[in-house]
Design a protein around this motif. Structure first.
Motif, PDB file in Angstrom:
ATOM      1  N   ALA A 750     -32.797   3.943 -24.338  1.00 58.52           N
ATOM      2  CA  ALA A 750     -32.062   2.680 -23.842  1.00 58.52           C
ATOM      3  C   ALA A 750     -33.095   1.757 -22.922  1.00 58.52           C
ATOM      4  CB  ALA A 750     -30.798   3.005 -23.320  1.00 58.52           C
ATOM      5  N   SER A 751     -33.818   2.633 -22.294  1.00 53.88           N
ATOM      6  CA  SER A 751     -34.560   1.688 -21.413  1.00 53.88           C
ATOM      7  C   SER A 751     -35.706   2.877 -20.912  1.00 53.88           C
ATOM      8  CB  SER A 751     -33.910   1.446 -20.245  1.00 53.88           C
ATOM      9  OG  SER A 751     -34.801   0.694 -19.094  1.00 53.88           O
ATOM     10  N   ALA A 752     -36.961   2.149 -20.699  1.00 50.83           N
ATOM     11  CA  ALA A 752     -38.215   3.119 -20.408  1.00 50.83           C
ATOM     12  C   ALA A 752     -38.401   3.047 -19.120  1.00 50.83           C
ATOM     13  CB  ALA A 752     -39.537   2.568 -21.173  1.00 50.83           C
ATOM     14  N   ASN A 753     -37.491   1.979 -18.170  1.00 54.19           N
ATOM     15  CA  ASN A 753     -37.985   1.934 -16.753  1.00 54.19           C
ATOM     16  C   ASN A 753     -36.778   2.351 -15.937  1.00 54.19           C
ATOM     17  OD1 ASN A 753     -40.477   0.965 -17.367  1.00 54.19           O
ATOM     18  ND2 ASN A 753     -39.406  -1.076 -17.825  1.00 54.19           N
ATOM     19  N   ALA A 754     -35.623   2.512 -16.601  1.00 53.03           N
ATOM     20  CA  ALA A 754     -34.422   2.847 -15.628  1.00 53.03           C
ATOM     21  C   ALA A 754     -33.329   3.727 -16.485  1.00 53.03           C
ATOM     22  CB  ALA A 754     -33.544   1.571 -15.194  1.00 53.03           C
TER      23      ALA A 754
END
Length: 825
Positions: A750-754
Motif C-alpha cells: 500500500a505504501s513504500a514509505n509508511a
C-alpha cells in the motif's frame, strides 16, 4: 332495522320468501362491493326476522347481529354471528326453532343464547367476544334490550381499555407471526394477515375506546378494496376461504374487472400497506396515551396544572441533560437540524422550515432511523405537503442523508414505510413507482420488488465494513432491481435507469460508472461461480473484465450476498457462498497485480495553503482560514458547512486535538486530509484541510473557533475533559446496532514509505478525536491522512511512521491497530 319483505320473486306477485331472496342474491353474478354486502345483510335480517316472528318468541327477547354481520358487511360465504338475547326464563325449544332453518339452508351459523348479564360477563372474560359485541346491531324483537346491551358493552370497553388494548395488540402480533404480512405474500390471507381485514376491525375497536383514532385518509378505500376482493374470492370458489390462492387470482381479477392477476395483487398490497401503516401509527398513539396515564398515576401534580409550564426554569432542563428542551411535560431532544425527538418519534423542531429546506425529509428520516425511531405521522404529512422537490442534481447533503438512512439497517424499515405511505419515496425516486408493490412470481422470492430492494439495503448495511465505498454498496443495493419494472432483461434495463438516477443524485462520473457496473452485473458472480468451471482461467477473466478494479470486486461480492440473503432462504447457502468466495479470491489475485502501490500523488498546494504554511513556519504557531460553504435553498446562501485550512508546525497529537475542538463546536467532519510541507526550509509544517458540517445547522463564530483552536494547541484548553463532561451530561438514546469497527493494517504494497492503517467504523461525535488520541498515545507520527464520512460510516486511512520517519514493523503496527481498536470500543 326495518324488514325488507316487500321484495318479490320475478314473474310472481306478492311478498317474496326472505330465505329465497337471500339465496338468489348469493348466486347473482352482478356487481359486488359495499352495496352488495349491505343488501345481503338486509336480506339476512329479513330472513331472521321472519323466523323470529314464526318461532313465537315472547316479549323480552331479541335477535342481535354481532361481528361482521353486525357491521352490515356480510360476504357471500361469511358466518352469521347471531346472539339470542333474553331476560328471565326462556323456552329451551325457541333457539332450535330459530337455528334449524338456518342450518338446513346450509348457511354457517355462529350463535349464542344469553341474558344481558351473561353476555357482559362473557365479554369481560373473552376479548374476541367483546370485540364482536362492539358491533352489536338489532335485528328483531325488543330493541330496548339490544340498545341496553350495546350501551353497557361500549361503557365496559372504554372503562377497561387500558387493560384490553394491550391484549388486542398481542392478538394482532400473534396473527402476524402466523399469517405474515399481507403486503408481501403471493397467496395472502385477506383477513388474518397483517394489514388485513382483522386489523381494520381492531382500528375500529381502538376508535371506540376514545383513546386514539387511526389516520383515516385512504383507510376506508383500502378496507373496501380488501372486502371486495374477499367477496369475489367467495363467489369464484364457492367457499368461505380468505386465502387468495394462485389458482384463483385470474378469476378473481376477471370478476372485479381488473387487468390481470399481477394488477390485482398490487391493488391488494397497496390496500394492505395502507391498513398496516394506519395500524402502526395508531398503536404508537395508544402507547403514548397509556404511558402518559401511567406517568400521571405515579407523579402527582397540582390541580389544574397537569403539565409543567414552558417557563419552569433552567434547572429541570439541566437535570435532563444537554440538549433536552422541556415542552410541557414532554422532552424534545435535538436529533439533527430541524429535527427533534418527542414521545419516541422524530418530529420537526419549532424552527424548521420545510418549504425552504428540500433536504429535510431525508434528514428527518436518517436521524430517526439512526436513533431507532420512526418519523411521526403528522410530521411525514407536513413534509409531504410543504417540502419542495430536491434540485437536480441533489445537494451533497441529500445524498449523504439517503445513505445514512439506508445504513441504519433494520431501523430503516419503519421509517421507509412512513415516507412511502405519504408518497415521499416516489417523489425522491420517480422510477420507484414501477416496482412499488410489484409481485415476484417466483418461489425463491419472499418479497415484492420494492421491499426486496429495501431488504437488500438492510442486509448490505451489515457489510459496510467490508468495502471502501459503503455509500455505493447501499445505493446499489437499493437500486439493483429497478429494471424489473421494464420489459426485457432487468439487469440491462436497470443499468440504463441507474445511470440516470445516480447522476440525478449528484454522484461523480466514476461513482456513476461503478453503480452501473454493479447493477448490470449483480448476478454475474453467483451465476458464474455456480455454472462455470472455477479452474478455467476464462472464468476468472469473465469477472475481472467486468469489475476491472479491486474496490469494485469488493462491492460486487458484498452486493451478491446481500441480494441473495434478501431474496429468501433458498437463494443463499454455505455451498453457494464458498463458490462465490473462491471465484472472488481468484479474481482479486488477478486484479492485485494492477493495484496501486501507494496513494495517488498529492496535488500541488494552492496559493492559500502555501500562504498559511509560510505563516505557520515563520511564527511557530497555528495559521488558519475558514470559508463558509453554501447549499441550495431559496436564497442560495444557506450555510451548509465550513472549509477549514490549518497549518501548524509539526507536533505530537495534532490530529486528535483539532478534531476534538471541532467536536466541541458540534462540527461533524465530512472529509479531512493531512500532509506535510516545508515552505521555507525551517522544518515540516502540517497542513490540515477539513470539510465540516454543523450538527444542528448553527455554524460557530469564526473568531471563537480560532480562539479555541489556539487554546487547545497551547494546552490551555483541555479538549478531552470538556468532551467527557459534555458526553456525561448528554441524555442517553437507545441508538441502533451497527457493525463493529474494523481497524486493519494494509499490506506493505500500500505504501513504500509508511504503514497504512485503515479504519472503517460507524460515525459518531468525537470519533476522529479518539482515533487521534490513540495514535498519539501509541507514539507514532501521522504523516498523511485521508478521512471520509460516507453517510453514517467513516472510511479513514492514516499513513504512519515511527519517530525516525520509517514504516512501522509488523509487530508495532499490530500494537497500534489494537490501541485504536480499543479506543473505538
Amino acid at each position: 332495522m326495518a324488514s325488507h319483505t316487500d321484495d318479490s320473486h320475478p314473474g310472481t306477485a306478492g311478498p317474496a320468501d326472505p330465505a329465497a331472496a337471500r339465496a338468489r342474491l348469493l348466486t347473482d353474478p352482478g356487481p359486488g362491493g359495499r352495496a352488495r354486502r349491505a343488501e345481503l345483510s338486509a336480506r339476512t335480517d329479513d330472513w331472521l326476522s321472519a323466523l323470529f316472528a314464526s318461532a313465537g318468541a315472547p316479549a323480552g327477547t331479541a335477535v342481535v347481529a354481532v361481528g361482521g354481520y353486525g357491521r352490515g358487511e356480510l360476504s357471500p360465504r361469511s358466518d352469521l354471528d347471531v346472539l339470542l338475547l333474553h331476560e328471565g326464563r326462556l323456552d329451551p325449544a325457541l333457539p332450535e326453532r330459530l337455528w334449524y332453518p338456518v342450518w338446513d339452508s346450509g348457511a354457517a351459523l355462529d350463535h349464542a343464547v344469553r341474558t344481558p348479564a351473561e353476555a357482559r360477563a362473557v365479554a369481560a372474560a373473552d376479548l374476541k367476544a367483546q370485540l364482536g359485541l362492539l358491533d352489536a346491531r338489532h335485528v328483531a324483537g325488543d330493541p330496548a334490550l339490544t340498545a341496553a346491551l350495546r350501551s353497557t358493552v361500549l361503557a365496559d370497553w372504554r372503562a377497561g381499555a387500558a387493560g384490553r388494548l394491550p391484549e388486542l395488540r398481542e392478538l394482532g402480533r400473534e396473527r402476524a407471526e402466523r399469517h405474515g404480512e399481507l403486503s408481501f405474500l403471493l397467496e395472502p390471507d385477506l383477513k388474518e394477515a397483517k394489514g388485513g381485514l382483522r386489523d381494520v376491525v381492531a382500528l375500529d375497536a381502538i376508535a371506540a375506546s376514545w383513546l386514539a383514532d387511526a389516520p383515516r385518509e385512504g383507510l376506508d378505500a383500502a378496507a373496501l378494496r380488501l372486502a371486495d376482493v374477499r367477496d369475489a374470492l367467495h363467489l369464484v370458489t364457492g367457499r368461505a376461504t380468505e386465502r387468495l390462492a394462485l389458482q384463483d387470482q385470474d378469476q378473481v381479477a376477471e370478476r372485479l374487472g381488473v387487468l390481470d392477476a399481477d394488477t390485482l395483487l398490487r391493488q391488494v398490497y397497496e390496500a394492505a400497506r395502507t391498513v398496516a401503516y394506519a395500524s402502526d401509527v395508531t398503536w404508537r398513539a395508544v402507547d403514548r396515551v397509556l404511558a402518559a396515564r401511567a406517568g400521571r398515576g405515579r407523579r402527582p401534580h397540582r390541580r389544574g396544572f397537569p403539565f409543567a409550564g414552558p417557563f419552569g426554569g433552567a434547572s429541570g432542563a439541566a437535570r435532563r441533560g444537554a440538549g433536552a428542551v422541556a415542552r410541557g411535560a414532554v422532552e424534545r431532544r435535538p436529533l439533527a437540524e430541524g429535527v427533534v425527538e418527542q414521545d419516541g418519534e422524530a418530529v420537526l423542531a419549532q424552527g424548521a422550515r420545510p418549504a425552504s429546506d428540500p433536504v429535510l425529509p431525508l434528514r428527518a428520516a436518517a436521524a430517526a432511523a439512526q436513533n431507532g425511531l420512526t418519523v411521526s405521522h403528522a410530521t411525514v404529512r407536513r413534509l409531504a405537503a410543504e417540502c419542495r422537490p430536491l434540485p437536480v442534481p441533489w445537494p451533497d447533503e441529500a445524498r449523504e442523508q439517503l445513505v445514512t438512512l439506508l445504513g441504519a439497517g433494520e431501523a430503516c424499515l419503519p421509517v421507509w414505510e412512513a415516507l412511502e405511505a405519504e408518497g415521499l419515496i416516489t417523489r425522491l425516486l420517480p422510477d420507484w413507482e414501477r416496482v412499488r408493490c410489484r409481485p415476484q412470481r417466483n418461489a425463491v422470492h419472499r418479497w415484492t420488488v420494492d421491499r426486496h430492494l429495501v431488504e437488500t439495503a438492510v442486509r448490505a448495511a451489515a457489510m459496510t465494513r467490508r468495502v471502501a465505498r459503503p455509500d455505493l454498496l447501499l445505493v446499489a443495493a437499493l437500486l439493483h432491481d429497478l429494471g424489473k419494472g421494464w420489459p426485457g432483461d432487468h439487469s440491462e434495463a436497470g443499468e440504463v435507469i441507474v445511470r440516470d438516477v445516480a447522476a440525478r443524485m449528484g454522484f461523480d462520473p466514476e461513482s456513476v460508472e461503478t453503480l452501473a457496473v454493479l447493477v448490470r452485473h449483480h448476478l454475474t458472480l453467483v451465476d458464474t461461480a455456480t455454472r462455470r468451471d472455477p479452474d478455467d482461467p476464462a472464468t476468472v477473466e469473465a469477472v475481472t473484465k467486468v469489475v476491472t478494479t479491486l474496490p469494485r470486486l469488493e462491492l460486487l461480492r458484498a452486493l451478491t450476498e446481500a441480494d441473495a440473503l434478501a431474496t429468501g432462504p433458498a437463494a443463499w447457502s454455505g455451498w453457494r457462498a464458498s463458490l462465490v468466495d473462491g471465484l472472488a479470491a481468484r479474481a482479486a489475485a488477478r486484479l492485485a497485480g494492477d493495484a496501486a502501490s501507494g496513494p495517488e500523488p498529492a496535488a500541488a498546494p494552492t496559493a492559500e495553503q502555501e500562504r498559511l504554511a509560510v505563516e505557520a513556519a515563520r511564527t511557530g504557531g497555528p495559521a488558519l482560514s475558514l470559508l463558509a460553504q453554501t447549499g441550495a435553498d431559496t436564497s442560495g446562501t444557506e450555510p451548509m458547512g465550513v472549509r477549514l485550512l490549518l497549518a501548524v508546525p509539526d507536533r505530537p497529537g495534532l490530529l486528535g486535538t483539532v478534531a476534538g475542538v471541532l467536536a466541541l463546536h458540534r462540527l461533524a467532519v465530512r472529509s479531512a486530509g493531512l500532509r506535510e510541507l516545508d515552505p521555507i526550509g525551517a522544518g515540516p509544517v502540517l497542513l490540515l484541510s477539513w470539510t465540516v458540517a454543523a450538527e444542528f445547522g448553527e455554524l460557530p463564530e469564526a473568531a471563537r473557533l480560532r480562539a479555541d483552536l489556539r487554546r487547545a494547541l497551547d494546552g490551555s484548553l483541555d479538549v478531552a475533559r470538556r468532551l467527557a463532561e459534555r458526553d456525561a451530561a448528554a441524555p442517553r438514546r437507545r441508538g441502533i446496532p451497527t457493525p463493529p469497527p474494523v481497524v486493519a493494517v494494509a499490506p506493505p504494497v500500500a505504501s513504500a514509505n509508511a504503514t497504512v492503517l485503515e479504519v472503517r467504523a460507524h460515525d459518531a461525535p468525537g470519533l476522529l478525536h479518539r482515533i487521534g488520541r490513540a495514535l498519539d498515545g501509541a507514539g507514532v507520527r501521522v504523516r498523511t491522512a485521508h478521512v471520509s464520512t460516507l453517510g453514517a460510516d467513516v472510511v479513514d486511512a492514516f499513513y504512519l511512521t515511527d519517530a525516525a520517519g520509517r514504516p512501522l514493523s509488523a509487530r508495532r503496527a499490530g500494537e497500534v491497530a489494537a490501541a485504536v481498536r480499543a479506543a473505538l470500543g
